[in-house]
Design a protein around this motif. Sequence first.
Motif, short mmCIF file in Angstrom:
data_model
loop_
_atom_site.label_atom_id
_atom_site.label_comp_id
_atom_site.label_asym_id
_atom_site.label_seq_id
_atom_site.Cartn_x
_atom_site.Cartn_y
_atom_site.Cartn_z
N SER A 65 0.87 -1.17 0.00
CA SER A 65 0.00 0.00 0.00
C SER A 65 0.90 1.21 0.00
O SER A 65 2.12 1.09 0.17
CB SER A 65 -0.91 0.03 1.24
N GLY A 66 0.34 2.40 -0.20
CA GLY A 66 1.15 3.61 -0.19
C GLY A 66 1.85 3.82 1.12
O GLY A 66 2.87 4.51 1.19
N MET A 67 1.33 3.26 2.21
CA MET A 67 1.88 3.49 3.54
C MET A 67 2.81 2.37 4.00
O MET A 67 3.43 2.48 5.05
CB MET A 67 0.75 3.63 4.56
N ALA A 68 2.91 1.28 3.26
CA ALA A 68 3.73 0.16 3.69
C ALA A 68 4.48 -0.42 2.49
O ALA A 68 3.98 -1.32 1.83
CB ALA A 68 2.86 -0.92 4.35
N PRO A 69 5.66 0.12 2.18
CA PRO A 69 6.45 -0.43 1.07
C PRO A 69 6.72 -1.92 1.29
O PRO A 69 6.73 -2.41 2.40
CB PRO A 69 7.74 0.39 1.12
N SER A 70 6.96 -2.61 0.19
CA SER A 70 7.08 -4.06 0.27
C SER A 70 8.42 -4.50 0.85
O SER A 70 9.44 -3.82 0.68
CB SER A 70 6.93 -4.67 -1.12
N PRO A 71 8.45 -5.65 1.53
CA PRO A 71 9.73 -6.19 2.01
C PRO A 71 10.74 -6.40 0.89
O PRO A 71 11.93 -6.15 1.06
CB PRO A 71 9.33 -7.51 2.67
N ALA A 72 10.26 -6.83 -0.28
CA ALA A 72 11.18 -7.08 -1.40
C ALA A 72 11.87 -5.80 -1.83
O ALA A 72 13.07 -5.79 -2.13
CB ALA A 72 10.42 -7.69 -2.57
N GLY A 73 11.13 -4.69 -1.88
CA GLY A 73 11.73 -3.42 -2.27
C GLY A 73 12.76 -2.95 -1.27
O GLY A 73 13.82 -2.42 -1.65
N GLN A 74 12.48 -3.14 0.01
CA GLN A 74 13.43 -2.73 1.04
C GLN A 74 14.69 -3.59 0.99
O GLN A 74 15.81 -3.08 1.12
CB GLN A 74 12.78 -2.80 2.42
N ARG A 75 14.52 -4.89 0.82
CA ARG A 75 15.69 -5.76 0.74
C ARG A 75 16.55 -5.42 -0.47
O ARG A 75 17.78 -5.45 -0.41
CB ARG A 75 15.25 -7.22 0.68
N ASP A 76 15.91 -5.08 -1.57
CA ASP A 76 16.65 -4.74 -2.79
C ASP A 76 17.48 -3.48 -2.60
O ASP A 76 18.65 -3.44 -3.00
CB ASP A 76 15.67 -4.55 -3.95
N VAL A 77 16.91 -2.44 -1.98
CA VAL A 77 17.67 -1.20 -1.83
C VAL A 77 18.84 -1.39 -0.85
O VAL A 77 19.91 -0.82 -1.04
CB VAL A 77 16.75 -0.04 -1.40
N LEU A 78 18.63 -2.22 0.17
CA LEU A 78 19.73 -2.52 1.10
C LEU A 78 20.86 -3.25 0.38
O LEU A 78 22.04 -2.90 0.51
CB LEU A 78 19.21 -3.36 2.26
N ARG A 79 20.50 -4.26 -0.38
CA ARG A 79 21.52 -5.03 -1.11
C ARG A 79 22.31 -4.13 -2.04
O ARG A 79 23.54 -4.19 -2.11
CB ARG A 79 20.84 -6.15 -1.90
N ARG A 80 21.61 -3.25 -2.75
CA ARG A 80 22.29 -2.37 -3.70
C ARG A 80 23.21 -1.36 -3.00
O ARG A 80 24.30 -1.08 -3.49
CB ARG A 80 21.23 -1.63 -4.52
N ALA A 81 22.75 -0.82 -1.90
CA ALA A 81 23.55 0.19 -1.20
C ALA A 81 24.89 -0.38 -0.75
O ALA A 81 25.94 0.25 -0.92
CB ALA A 81 22.78 0.75 0.00
N TYR A 82 24.87 -1.59 -0.19
CA TYR A 82 26.11 -2.16 0.33
C TYR A 82 26.98 -2.74 -0.79
O TYR A 82 28.21 -2.69 -0.71
CB TYR A 82 25.79 -3.20 1.41
N ALA A 83 26.34 -3.26 -1.83
CA ALA A 83 27.13 -3.78 -2.95
C ALA A 83 27.86 -2.65 -3.67
O ALA A 83 29.05 -2.78 -4.02
CB ALA A 83 26.22 -4.52 -3.92
N SER A 84 27.20 -1.53 -3.90
CA SER A 84 27.82 -0.44 -4.65
C SER A 84 28.87 0.31 -3.84
O SER A 84 29.82 0.87 -4.40
CB SER A 84 26.75 0.55 -5.13
#
Length: 220
Positions: A65-84
């Motif tokens: 929902s607009g108020m609760a981003p998905s777990p998959a999206g959060q995991r993806d941004v975390l993975r990308r931040a630390y990989a880059s």
Amino acid sequence: LFSQAGVLSAEGRCRPFDRDASGFVPGEGAGAVVLKPLSRAAADGDRILGVIRGSAVNNDGGALSGMAPSPAGQRDVLRRAYASSGVDPATVTYVEAHAAGTPIGDPIEVRSLAHLFAGRPPGSCGIGSVKSNIGHLFHAAGAASLIKVLLALEHGEIPPTAGCERVDERIGFERTPLYPVLSPRRWDPAPGAPRRAGIDGFGIGGTNCHLIGEEAPRPP
């Protein structure tokens, strides 16, 4: 809109990670930081408050929902931040969470971070939220989180999350490396690393951000 969505605190208090959390409290504010390449700041003799090692941003379309981003999206941004950035997540000893005090959003965020930190011992990374002090500043919320981390780095101490009085057992912190900071704690770095923090920020509509900051190198 927020009232109809049921995301505002029923008692007017923001309680991240608390069993009585019922929603967020709107706030107003602004924040500003000066950014420079580290080499230039050092050459200019600036007082360096901290170093941004890396960051990442994505948008999952607000899958739940607009108020609760998905777990998959959060995991993806975390993975990308630390990989880059080339930063080992095991060296992060504090996370300034988005944690707005909603009974759905906070547990999702903790589980996403726990997935990133899998394999670390329980109680090895503190977590907190400045929203318990000043409310949700919306567009300025991320700046407030960054400024809090910079101040904590300066003092070598992690301040408590004010609204968390009785930890919500349904989040299951004991099954993760994370622990909510409930009283002032000396900020100890991971062995062989500087003090290092992750900063989460999420937007309505599915935008997820994660930034990695650390203490500045000591001047000679």
